[in-house]
Write a protein that holds these residues in place. Structure first.
Motif, PDB file in Angstrom:
ATOM      1  N   GLY A 144       0.898  -1.235  -0.046  1.00 43.75           N
ATOM      2  CA  GLY A 144      -0.175  -0.137  -0.033  1.00 43.75           C
ATOM      3  C   GLY A 144       0.943   1.394  -0.067  1.00 43.75           C
ATOM      4  O   GLY A 144       0.460   2.264  -0.784  1.00 43.75           O
ATOM      5  N   ARG A 192      -7.126  -8.507  -5.079  1.00 47.40           N
ATOM      6  CA  ARG A 192      -8.073  -7.460  -4.809  1.00 47.40           C
ATOM      7  C   ARG A 192      -7.566  -6.248  -3.884  1.00 47.40           C
ATOM      8  O   ARG A 192      -7.518  -5.161  -4.191  1.00 47.40           O
ATOM      9  N   HIS A 193      -6.439  -6.552  -3.112  1.00 46.85           N
ATOM     10  CA  HIS A 193      -5.599  -5.583  -2.244  1.00 46.85           C
ATOM     11  C   HIS A 193      -4.665  -4.663  -3.423  1.00 46.85           C
ATOM     12  O   HIS A 193      -4.865  -3.437  -3.294  1.00 46.85           O
ATOM     13  N   LEU A 209      -5.265  -4.472  -6.539  1.00 49.38           N
ATOM     14  CA  LEU A 209      -6.181  -3.933  -7.311  1.00 49.38           C
ATOM     15  C   LEU A 209      -6.564  -2.524  -6.627  1.00 49.38           C
ATOM     16  O   LEU A 209      -6.989  -1.416  -7.135  1.00 49.38           O
ATOM     17  N   ASP A 210      -7.175  -2.567  -5.363  1.00 49.31           N
ATOM     18  CA  ASP A 210      -7.504  -1.458  -4.619  1.00 49.31           C
ATOM     19  C   ASP A 210      -6.369  -0.493  -4.386  1.00 49.31           C
ATOM     20  O   ASP A 210      -6.695   0.880  -4.468  1.00 49.31           O
ATOM     21  N   ALA A 211      -5.160  -0.838  -4.232  1.00 52.89           N
ATOM     22  CA  ALA A 211      -4.094  -0.123  -3.893  1.00 52.89           C
ATOM     23  C   ALA A 211      -3.496   0.593  -4.993  1.00 52.89           C
ATOM     24  O   ALA A 211      -3.438   2.084  -5.084  1.00 52.89           O
ATOM     25  N   GLY A 236      -5.117   0.630  -8.368  1.00 56.25           N
ATOM     26  CA  GLY A 236      -6.299   1.011  -9.288  1.00 56.25           C
ATOM     27  C   GLY A 236      -5.814   0.622 -10.822  1.00 56.25           C
ATOM     28  O   GLY A 236      -4.736   0.099 -11.064  1.00 56.25           O
ATOM     29  N   THR A 252     -11.219  -9.100 -11.156  1.00 58.80           N
ATOM     30  CA  THR A 252     -11.517  -7.853 -11.773  1.00 58.80           C
ATOM     31  C   THR A 252     -12.869  -7.661 -11.980  1.00 58.80           C
ATOM     32  O   THR A 252     -13.568  -6.799 -12.845  1.00 58.80           O
ATOM     33  N   ASP A 292     -15.769  -6.660 -10.755  1.00 58.88           N
ATOM     34  CA  ASP A 292     -16.598  -5.516 -10.731  1.00 58.88           C
ATOM     35  C   ASP A 292     -16.043  -4.188 -11.111  1.00 58.88           C
ATOM     36  O   ASP A 292     -16.787  -3.156 -11.032  1.00 58.88           O
ATOM     37  N   LEU A 293     -15.134  -4.157 -12.152  1.00 62.42           N
ATOM     38  CA  LEU A 293     -14.508  -3.154 -12.927  1.00 62.42           C
ATOM     39  C   LEU A 293     -15.551  -2.675 -13.862  1.00 62.42           C
ATOM     40  O   LEU A 293     -16.208  -3.953 -14.540  1.00 62.42           O
ATOM     41  N   GLU A 348     -12.261   0.006 -17.417  1.00 62.13           N
ATOM     42  CA  GLU A 348     -11.130  -0.426 -16.240  1.00 62.13           C
ATOM     43  C   GLU A 348     -10.481  -1.797 -16.507  1.00 62.13           C
ATOM     44  O   GLU A 348      -9.261  -1.918 -16.382  1.00 62.13           O
TER      45      GLU A 348
END
Length: 277
Positions: free
Chosen positions: A181, A215-216, A218-220, A222, A252, A254-255, A259
Motif C-alpha cells: 500500500g 483485490r488488495h 487492485l485497490d491499492a 487502481g 476484476t 467488479d470493474l 477499467e
C-alpha cells in the motif's frame, strides 16, 4: 488490444537456469519456445506480450530481443543488465527498440537493501535517461528498499512483479499489505497481477485463498496502474494458462469495461510504451 505483460521463454540447451534448483522445478525443467505459448494466446484472445528475462545473462537478453524483432506476438522485452557496472549507460546507448525494460533478481541478493546501494541507484537513473522501465522482482523482505528506490527516482517508471510475492500459502497478510500500500502511494510505480498461484499451495490452492491478495493490489494501485501477466510457464507449476487468466478475470469482475481493458492491456501498453513500438 489484450496484452500478457509477463511471460518467459528459455532454452536449457543454451544455458542453465540457476533458480531451477531442486525437484520442485522438475515439471518445468525443459526448454520453452514461442511456439509453445502461441496456442494459449490464440485460445484466449491475447494479442501481444511482454517477454521477461529469467537469467542474469546479456546473451539471453539478446536472444529474447531477437524473438521480439521477428514475427509474432512479443511486443517488448524486459531484459537483464548489470546494475553495478559503471559502463551501463554506454551499453544502453544503442539499445534496440524492442528493449522496454530491465530486471534483476533482487530477491536473490543476500542484502535486503541492495536496491538502495549508490551504484544501483545511479544505474536506475541511467535507465530513466534511456527511457526504460525497471521491473521490481522483490519479496516482502525487500519492499522497504524498493520503496526507498522508487521515492528517490521519480523520473523512473517502476513495475512491481508478482505483487511482491506475498506468502499466500501461509496466509500471511502483514507486513506485505501495508508495504504494498505504501509503495502504491508513489505515482511512478505500477504492479503486475501475476505470479500469485505459485505463492499459494501449488497442489491445493483455491481462488478464495488468492483473490484477497489480488483485490488488495487492485485497490491499492487502481486499474490504471495494474496489468495482467500470466507468468507462463512458471505458473504451470500450480495452474494452467486458462486458470490464471480466469483468476485474474474474477479479481476484476467488479470493474467497468474501460477499467478491465486497462488491466488486460492498456496499462501495459502505456507503461512499457508498446503502442509506439
Amino acid at each position: 488490444m489484450r496484452i500478457d505483460a509477463h511471460h518467459h521463454l528459455w532454452d536449457l540447451t543454451r544455458r542453465h537456469q540457476p533458480w531451477m534448483a531442486g525437484p520442485w522445478a522438475d515439471p518445468i525443467r525443459r526448454s520453452y519456445a514461442l511456439a509453445d505459448l502461441v496456442p494459449h494466446l490464440t485460445a484466449h484472445g491475447i494479442d501481444r506480450t511482454v517477454l521477461v528475462q529469467s537469467s542474469s545473462s546479456y546473451d539471453e537478453t539478446a536472444e529474447l530481443l531477437a524473438i521480439a524483432a521477428g514475427e509474432g506476438p512479443v511486443a517488448g522485452v524486459v531484459g537483464w543488465a548489470d546494475l553495478t557496472d559503471p559502463a551501463l549507460p554506454d551499453r544502453l546507448a544503442d539499445r534496440p527498440a524492442e528493449l522496454v525494460g530491465i530486471r534483476h533478481q533482487v530477491q536473490d541478493e543476500p542484502d535486503p537493501d541492495w536496491l538502495t546501494r549508490p551504484a544501483v541507484l545511479r544505474a536506475l537513473a541511467a535507465l530513466a535517461e534511456a527511457g526504460l522501465v525497471y521491473d521490481l522482482l522483490v519479496t516482502p523482505r525487500e519492499l522497504p528498499a524498493a520503496h526507498t528506490a522508487v521515492r528517490a527516482l521519480p523520473q523512473l517508471s517502476f513495475v512491481l512483479d508478482h505483487a511482491a510475492k506475498p506468502a499466500v500459502a501461509a496466509g500471511e497478510w502483514q507486513p506485505w499489505a501495508d508495504a504494498v500500500g505504501a509503495l502504491a502511494g508513489l505515482p511512478n510505480v505500477s504492479c503486475k497481477l501475476s505470479g500469485l498461484v505459485t505463492e499459494a499451495d501449488r497442489d491445493a490452492w483455491r481462488p478464495s485463498q488468492i483473490l484477497p491478495y489480488a483485490r488488495h493490489v487492485l485497490d491499492a494501485f487502481g486499474p490504471d496502474r495494474l496489468m495482467f501477466g500470466s507468468d507462463w510457464p512458471v505458473c504451470t507449476l500450480a495452474a494452467a494458462y486458462a486458470d490464471v487468466l480466469t483468476l485474474a478475470e474474477a479479481a476484476t469482475t467488479d470493474l467497468t469495461t474501460t477499467e478491465r481493458a486497462a488491466v488486460f492491456g492498456g496499462t501495459a501498453a502505456r507503461v512499457y510504451g508498446l503502442a509506439v513500438r
